[in-house]
Design a protein around this motif. Structure first.
Motif, PDB file in Angstrom:
ATOM      1  N   THR A  62       0.861  -1.183   0.000  1.00 35.74           N
ATOM      2  CA  THR A  62       0.000   0.000   0.000  1.00 35.74           C
ATOM      3  C   THR A  62       0.895   1.231   0.000  1.00 35.74           C
ATOM      4  O   THR A  62       2.100   1.150   0.289  1.00 35.74           O
ATOM      5  CB  THR A  62      -0.901   0.039   1.256  1.00 35.74           C
ATOM      6  N   SER A  63       0.335   2.367  -0.306  1.00 33.89           N
ATOM      7  CA  SER A  63       1.126   3.599  -0.334  1.00 33.89           C
ATOM      8  C   SER A  63       1.685   3.914   1.052  1.00 33.89           C
ATOM      9  O   SER A  63       2.819   4.400   1.192  1.00 33.89           O
ATOM     10  CB  SER A  63       0.287   4.766  -0.849  1.00 33.89           C
ATOM     11  N   GLU A  64       0.901   3.611   2.080  1.00 33.68           N
ATOM     12  CA  GLU A  64       1.366   3.865   3.452  1.00 33.68           C
ATOM     13  C   GLU A  64       2.552   2.959   3.787  1.00 33.68           C
ATOM     14  O   GLU A  64       3.571   3.416   4.331  1.00 33.68           O
ATOM     15  CB  GLU A  64       0.222   3.620   4.440  1.00 33.68           C
ATOM     16  N   ASN A  65       2.410   1.664   3.466  1.00 33.32           N
ATOM     17  CA  ASN A  65       3.504   0.737   3.763  1.00 33.32           C
ATOM     18  C   ASN A  65       4.733   1.030   2.905  1.00 33.32           C
ATOM     19  O   ASN A  65       5.866   0.839   3.355  1.00 33.32           O
ATOM     20  CB  ASN A  65       3.047  -0.704   3.546  1.00 33.32           C
ATOM     21  N   LEU A  66       4.510   1.511   1.690  1.00 37.20           N
ATOM     22  CA  LEU A  66       5.638   1.880   0.842  1.00 37.20           C
ATOM     23  C   LEU A  66       6.400   3.047   1.465  1.00 37.20           C
ATOM     24  O   LEU A  66       7.637   3.050   1.486  1.00 37.20           O
ATOM     25  CB  LEU A  66       5.148   2.257  -0.555  1.00 37.20           C
ATOM     26  N   GLY A  67       5.681   4.022   1.990  1.00 41.90           N
ATOM     27  CA  GLY A  67       6.331   5.152   2.646  1.00 41.90           C
ATOM     28  C   GLY A  67       7.143   4.708   3.851  1.00 41.90           C
ATOM     29  O   GLY A  67       8.264   5.185   4.078  1.00 41.90           O
ATOM     30  N   PHE A 111       8.633  -4.290  -3.976  1.00 41.74           N
ATOM     31  CA  PHE A 111       8.240  -3.961  -2.602  1.00 41.74           C
ATOM     32  C   PHE A 111       8.336  -5.201  -1.718  1.00 41.74           C
ATOM     33  O   PHE A 111       8.840  -5.145  -0.584  1.00 41.74           O
ATOM     34  CB  PHE A 111       6.814  -3.413  -2.579  1.00 41.74           C
ATOM     35  N   LYS A 123      10.300   3.012   2.561  1.00 39.37           N
ATOM     36  CA  LYS A 123      11.279   3.976   2.066  1.00 39.37           C
ATOM     37  C   LYS A 123      12.027   4.644   3.223  1.00 39.37           C
ATOM     38  O   LYS A 123      13.241   4.877   3.145  1.00 39.37           O
ATOM     39  CB  LYS A 123      10.588   5.044   1.202  1.00 39.37           C
ATOM     40  N   ASP A 154       2.857  -1.497 -12.136  1.00 36.17           N
ATOM     41  CA  ASP A 154       2.272  -1.870 -10.848  1.00 36.17           C
ATOM     42  C   ASP A 154       2.736  -3.249 -10.386  1.00 36.17           C
ATOM     43  O   ASP A 154       3.057  -3.452  -9.202  1.00 36.17           O
ATOM     44  CB  ASP A 154       0.748  -1.851 -10.943  1.00 36.17           C
TER      45      ASP A 154
END
Length: 494
Positions: free
Chosen positions: A9-14, A44, A17, A37
């Motif tokens: 998810t975008s949150e987990n990707l952040g 990821f 990082k 994607d």
């Protein structure tokens, strides 16, 4: 070293990082935006499974240890009374007792086998798993098939009217060999073994590093990784659930060996019985060196603890030393990577030991992505570091060690080099196994007809004899040299 991957998810990707930025490895995301994607999700997952903080520590500690001036290790030969041998006929009674104990433990289903089979046959001109290699025997059997048949024969020898002996076989593969190995086992119907008694697990991997400690990428969406060495077996056993699987089956004793030895006595009852009767938690088979300068690691004492030293670590003067009053080399215990463990040692002692084990740095030519140009770089000289551990790195921490010397011609013929090289190659493996089969026949009172100038193609299936036993019916017969004996009713005589 890995951990489970969270959902992409975008949150987990952040979060991911930030982890890599904090570890000063943020560059791995430099071309993340170029991925579609599916590629992004796969990358990821790989990055999430890497414990980047620990990997950084491994690199730093390993490189610091390699550059810091340290007190040189004190290397000494094994003391004469610290190991036993099967080469001395005076030991015959003891050998029989060791073998009987090993068979008893197998009969009671307390013994399992671990096969280190992560390597490919690259040096042999094959990209297939090395265990699938055919060394040119009359039977055409692969190394996997030969070893499976020894397990089957040993199960038969150990069983009686009250016991049906089963020897679980754990097979450690690697990323490049896993699928092909499993497929080969399935196609061969597990070489006659019960599929429920075979457990596959994968050797671990670690990121490849630049000389400055930066994780290398093999593409915009994949970290360059390499196997973590055969010493990664300990963590792999634990993370795969293999140790719990063995515990649930009542296993207490384990034999571990490498796939590339066509003479290996799988689940060797003599070795297992010897180590068990000594109350050892770990053990090793050794063979006398062919010569003082044979390029083989030897088991000896390093700073008063058991260890393996490479031939390059021993001076010519040390290598030529002999034991007082004998012509036997002092540093003579050639290491076979053929080991014994108790399950208690692997499950309860090794986790505490692992934190004390160092990694070894191997400087290699590593293909990698140039982050600035996006080009794949194929280096012509070593440009990076691969980290690995060795299976014998636990030896210095072993409290009760059992070392048994065996005859090379009976138990060790490694397959390392390309066909035609003349040393540790398919031809020498074939020759050594055929010579062993001829000895089995002669010891049973038979003769094998040999034709001058011709190498016989004579093979006795391990399903007929594990180590020369059960061949009494051959006594007095002259056997044709070119045959594969699969049962004693179909032997070709002359």
């Amino acid at each position: 070293m890995v951990k489970g991957a969270p959902t992409f998810t975008s949150e987990n990707l952040g979060t991911l990082k930030k982890r890599y930025a904090d570890a000063e490895q943020a560059h791995v995301f430099e071309r993340f935006g170029e991925l579609n994607d599916e590629e992004a999700a796969t990358f990821f997952e790989q990055l999430s499974e890497i414990e980047v903080e620990n990997c950084n520590q491994y690199f730093t500690r390993t490189m610091d240890n390699s550059t810091q001036s340290q007190q040189p290790d004190k290397i000494e030969p094994l003391e004469s009374g610290s190991f036993d041998t099967t080469l001395d006929c005076v030991q015959d009674g003891a050998i029989d007792a060791w073998r009987a104990e090993g068979l008893r433990l197998i009969r009671e289903n307390k013994v399992a086998v671990i096969l280190l089979a992560g390597g490919q046959g690259s040096r042999l001109g094959s990209s297939a798993p090395k265990g699938l290699y055919d060394i040119g025997l009359p039977s055409g059997k692969s190394l996997f098939a030969l070893q499976a048949e020894r397990i089957r024969r040993l199960q038969q020898l150990a069983s009686d009217n009250a016991h049906n002996a089963t020897i679980p076989w754990l097979v450690m593969t690697s990323g490049p060999t896993s699928a092909a190995t499993r497929a080969a086992f399935e196609k061969a119907e597990y070489f006659g073994l019960n599929a429920d008694d075979v457990f596959f697990f994968n050797q671990g991997v670690l990121p490849c590093f630049s000389n400055s400690g930066k994780i290398l990428l093999e593409s915009a969406g994949r970290v360059a990784v390499a196997p973590d060495g055969n010493g990664g077996i300990y963590q792999a056993l634990r993370l795969s659930g293999a140790l719990d699987w063995l515990r649930n089956r009542g296993i207490e004793h384990i034999h571990s060996y490498c796939v590339d030895n066509c003479l290996v006595r799988v689940a060797d009852p003599t070795f297992i019985g010897y180590a068990a009767l000594r109350g050892a938690e770990c053990g090793a088979l050794v063979v006398p060196k062919k010569s003082w300068d044979e390029p083989v690691g030897v088991i000896c004492l390093r700073n008063k603890a058991f260890g393996v030293v490479e031939y390059s670590e021993i001076s010519a003067e040390m290598a030529q030393m002999t034991r007082p009053g004998t012509e036997e080399f002092a540093y003579n215990a050639g290491n076979l990577c053929n080991h014994y463990y108790t399950l208690d040692f692997l499950q309860h002692r090794v986790p505490d030991i692992e934190g004390k084990l160092e990694h070894h740095a191997a400087r290699k030519k590593i293909k990698h992505l140039d982050l600035e140009s996006g080009e794949l770089i194929t280096p012509t000289k070593p440009n990076g570091i691969k980290l690995e551990r060795f299976v014998f790195d636990v030896f210095p921490f072993v409290e009760r060690m059992a070392i048994l010397e065996v005859d090379r011609k009976d138990q060790f013929s490694p397959l390392k080099n390309a066909p035609g090289s003349g040393v540790d190659c398919p031809e020498t493996s074939r020759k050594d196994l055929i010579a062993q089969c001829i000895r089995f026949a002669k010891d049973a009172g038979a003769k094998v007809q040999l034709v001058d100038g011709q190498e016989p193609a004579f093979e006795i299936s391990a399903l007929v004899s594990y180590a020369g036993e059960g061949l009494e019916r051959l006594k007095g017969k002259t056997l044709a040299p070119n045959q594969h004996i699969t049962d004693l009713d179909s032997v070709v005589t002359v």
